[in-house]
Design an enzyme around this catalytic site. Structure first.
Site, short mmCIF file in Angstrom:
data_model
loop_
_atom_site.label_atom_id
_atom_site.label_comp_id
_atom_site.label_asym_id
_atom_site.label_seq_id
_atom_site.Cartn_x
_atom_site.Cartn_y
_atom_site.Cartn_z
N HIS A 230 -58.67 21.01 51.65
CA HIS A 230 -58.46 20.35 50.36
C HIS A 230 -59.74 20.25 49.56
O HIS A 230 -59.86 19.44 48.65
CB HIS A 230 -57.85 18.95 50.56
N GLY A 231 -60.73 21.03 49.94
CA GLY A 231 -61.93 21.17 49.11
C GLY A 231 -63.00 20.10 49.26
O GLY A 231 -63.78 19.88 48.33
#
Ligand code: FES
Length: 184
Positions: free
Chosen positions: A149-150
């Site tokens: 999710h970065g």
């Protein structure tokens, strides 16, 4: 338990039985029952002792000579990946510079390494968002990037961007010598 024995003894007096003999039988019966509980309880208690395998995994020793500067080795520890990173001067300088940034989980770089050896960073390689394994070299802070999710971590393993709430965890560890650490 003492009350039970006393009460039984006075009943036996009334019935005319030999009190000392009956007392002995009651006490022996109680002792046998206690022994049975002990015998049942032991296997459970014994099962709660960690096996030799588990103990071996609880703490590990790692030879730092296996890691070259600018690289990391991933070690399995308690079922999780552990990053043992030999940081370059540039990585250390970036980590120290990050001390003054606005950090989500404020922690100085000096608090994340041990024994006055800033070149060695040991962190649990599990993203504090939902548990993915971040990769080194991604993201704009020169540290780890979690592709799930970065989340972006810096060269101290501190969270700098993305959804993860906390820094990568520094486990309990100690230097046994200049080239060996004991983790856990
Ligand atoms: Fe790493 Fe979600 S698990 S960003």
């Amino acid at each position: 338990m003492a009350d039970t024995v006393t009460g039984a003894a006075s009943d036996l007096h009334a019935s005319g039985d030999d009190p000392s003999r009956r007392d002995f039988i009651h006490i022996a019966a109680i002792a046998a029952a206690a022994g049975a509980v002990g015998a049942i309880a032991w296997p459970f208690i014994d099962q709660m002792n960690p096996s030799a395998d588990t103990l071996a995994l609880a703490s590990i020793e790692f030879d730092l000579t296996k890691v070259t500067k600018g690289q990391q080795v991933v070690v399995k520890w308690r079922g999780k990946p552990l990053f043992v990173r030999y940081r370059t001067e540039k990585e250390i300088a970036e980590a120290v510079a990050g001390d003054t940034a606005e950090l989500r989980d404020p922690e100085k770089d000096a608090a994340r390494h041990k024994a006055g050896k800033p070149e060695w960073l040991v962190v649990v390689g599990v993203c504090t968002h939902l548990g993915c394994v971040p990769t080194f070299g991604g993201g704009e802070y020169g540290g780890w990037f979690c592709p799930c999710h970065g989340s972006v971590y810096d060269t101290s393993g501190r969270i700098r961007k993305g959804p993860a709430p906390k820094n990568l965890v520094v486990p309990d560890y100690a230097f046994l010598s200049d080239t060996k650490v004991k983790i856990g």
